[in-house]
Scaffold this motif. Structure first.
Motif, PDB file in Angstrom:
ATOM      1  N   GLN A  59      40.162  50.557  50.066  1.00  0.00           N
ATOM      2  CA  GLN A  59      40.531  49.758  48.896  1.00  0.00           C
ATOM      3  C   GLN A  59      41.570  48.707  49.274  1.00  0.00           C
ATOM      4  O   GLN A  59      41.525  47.576  48.785  1.00  0.00           O
ATOM      5  N   ALA A  60      42.506  49.072  50.153  1.00  0.00           N
ATOM      6  CA  ALA A  60      43.531  48.125  50.594  1.00  0.00           C
ATOM      7  C   ALA A  60      42.902  46.930  51.304  1.00  0.00           C
ATOM      8  O   ALA A  60      43.304  45.775  51.090  1.00  0.00           O
ATOM      9  N   ILE A  61      41.911  47.192  52.135  1.00  0.00           N
ATOM     10  CA  ILE A  61      41.233  46.104  52.850  1.00  0.00           C
ATOM     11  C   ILE A  61      40.462  45.213  51.874  1.00  0.00           C
ATOM     12  O   ILE A  61      40.397  43.990  52.048  1.00  0.00           O
ATOM     13  N   LYS A  62      39.899  45.815  50.854  1.00  0.00           N
ATOM     14  CA  LYS A  62      39.215  45.009  49.835  1.00  0.00           C
ATOM     15  C   LYS A  62      40.190  44.051  49.155  1.00  0.00           C
ATOM     16  O   LYS A  62      39.856  42.895  48.873  1.00  0.00           O
ATOM     17  N   ILE A  63      41.389  44.531  48.884  1.00  0.00           N
ATOM     18  CA  ILE A  63      42.419  43.689  48.260  1.00  0.00           C
ATOM     19  C   ILE A  63      42.821  42.564  49.206  1.00  0.00           C
ATOM     20  O   ILE A  63      42.964  41.412  48.795  1.00  0.00           O
ATOM     21  N   ILE A  64      42.997  42.890  50.475  1.00  0.00           N
ATOM     22  CA  ILE A  64      43.388  41.885  51.469  1.00  0.00           C
ATOM     23  C   ILE A  64      42.313  40.805  51.599  1.00  0.00           C
ATOM     24  O   ILE A  64      42.629  39.626  51.784  1.00  0.00           O
ATOM     25  N   ARG A  65      41.053  41.185  51.459  1.00  0.00           N
ATOM     26  CA  ARG A  65      39.938  40.247  51.631  1.00  0.00           C
ATOM     27  C   ARG A  65      39.502  39.563  50.330  1.00  0.00           C
ATOM     28  O   ARG A  65      38.531  38.797  50.346  1.00  0.00           O
ATOM     29  N   SER A  66      40.187  39.808  49.268  1.00  0.00           N
ATOM     30  CA  SER A  66      39.779  39.224  47.990  1.00  0.00           C
ATOM     31  C   SER A  66      39.876  37.699  48.031  1.00  0.00           C
ATOM     32  O   SER A  66      40.897  37.148  48.457  1.00  0.00           O
ATOM     33  N   PRO A  67      38.827  36.996  47.589  1.00  0.00           N
ATOM     34  CA  PRO A  67      38.884  35.529  47.563  1.00  0.00           C
ATOM     35  C   PRO A  67      39.719  34.997  46.397  1.00  0.00           C
ATOM     36  O   PRO A  67      40.010  33.809  46.322  1.00  0.00           O
ATOM     37  N   ILE A  68      40.088  35.894  45.507  1.00  0.00           N
ATOM     38  CA  ILE A  68      40.890  35.502  44.337  1.00  0.00           C
ATOM     39  C   ILE A  68      42.371  35.719  44.661  1.00  0.00           C
ATOM     40  O   ILE A  68      42.775  36.799  45.089  1.00  0.00           O
TER      41      ILE A  68
END
Length: 206
Positions: A59-68
């Protein structure tokens, strides 16, 4: 000599010896049973901790990769004295991933510490699945830096190469909502491998 008395004493001694042997066997069985239970409990707790932490790291990596993102992201970077406005914007944008990592690094770093406990119990074959998370973070940082280099005018002599770098590294840097996300695929494969092992221990074959 009274043989009846001797016989009873002998029987009593035999029974006493049997009771001692029986008690010893029960004690040994109890100790072994406790050891098995304690060993299973440690494995259960480790599997549960690793699995939940791996989900958090994902989940942390998803946040880091968020385009928003927010307009203020990246502004905590220390600027150099000679930066012009355009450079500052590019450097700040490249620094966003590092800011996000700092805010979300706890589960990722903890996963690396859990790795050594896990491979001690289950073998080094599982090490590569843990390493996939730290490798992904390094790839994200590298992608962010390469995109910044292109924006700053590097590779200007080869526009085809420049476009290729932007395309490939944007796929690493940001979540891909349309089409296949290679980063997500790799992380999910790593999670599935650890899930299979952990759920066998936890006893939830969902």
């Amino acid at each position: 000599m009274n043989y009846t008395e001797i016989d009873w004493k002998l029987i009593f001694d035999i029974l006493k010896s049997i009771s001692i042997i029986t008690a010893s066997c029960v004690a040994i069985y109890g100790i072994n049973s406790w050891r098995r239970e304690a060993r299973w409990k440690r494995k259960y707790e480790l599997a549960e901790e690793v699995l939940s932490n791996m989900y958090e790291a994902h989940q942390a990596i998803k946040i880091i990769r968020s385009p928003i993102g927010l307009g203020s992201e990246g502004s905590s970077r220390e600027k150099s004295e000679n930066e012009i406005k355009e450079q500052t914007e590019i450097f700040n944008q490249a620094y966003v991933t590092r800011e996000r990592f700092q805010r979300n690094k706890k589960p990722i770093e903890k996963l690396q510490s859990l790795k050594f406990r896990f491979i001690t119990v289950y073998g080094k074959d599982y090490e590569k699945y843990f390493d996939k998370f730290s490798q992904t973070i390094n790839r994200i940082f590298s992608a962010s830096d390469l995109i910044a280099m292109v924006k700053l005018g590097q590779f200007e002599h080869d526009k085809e190469f420049k476009l290729q770098i932007m395309k490939e590294n944007n796929k690493v840097l940001y979540n891909v909502f349309k089409g296949e996300d290679e980063i997500e695929k790799e992380l999910n494969n790593a999670i599935t491998a650890i899930e299979d092992k952990c759920r066998a221990v936890i006893g939830k074959n969902n």
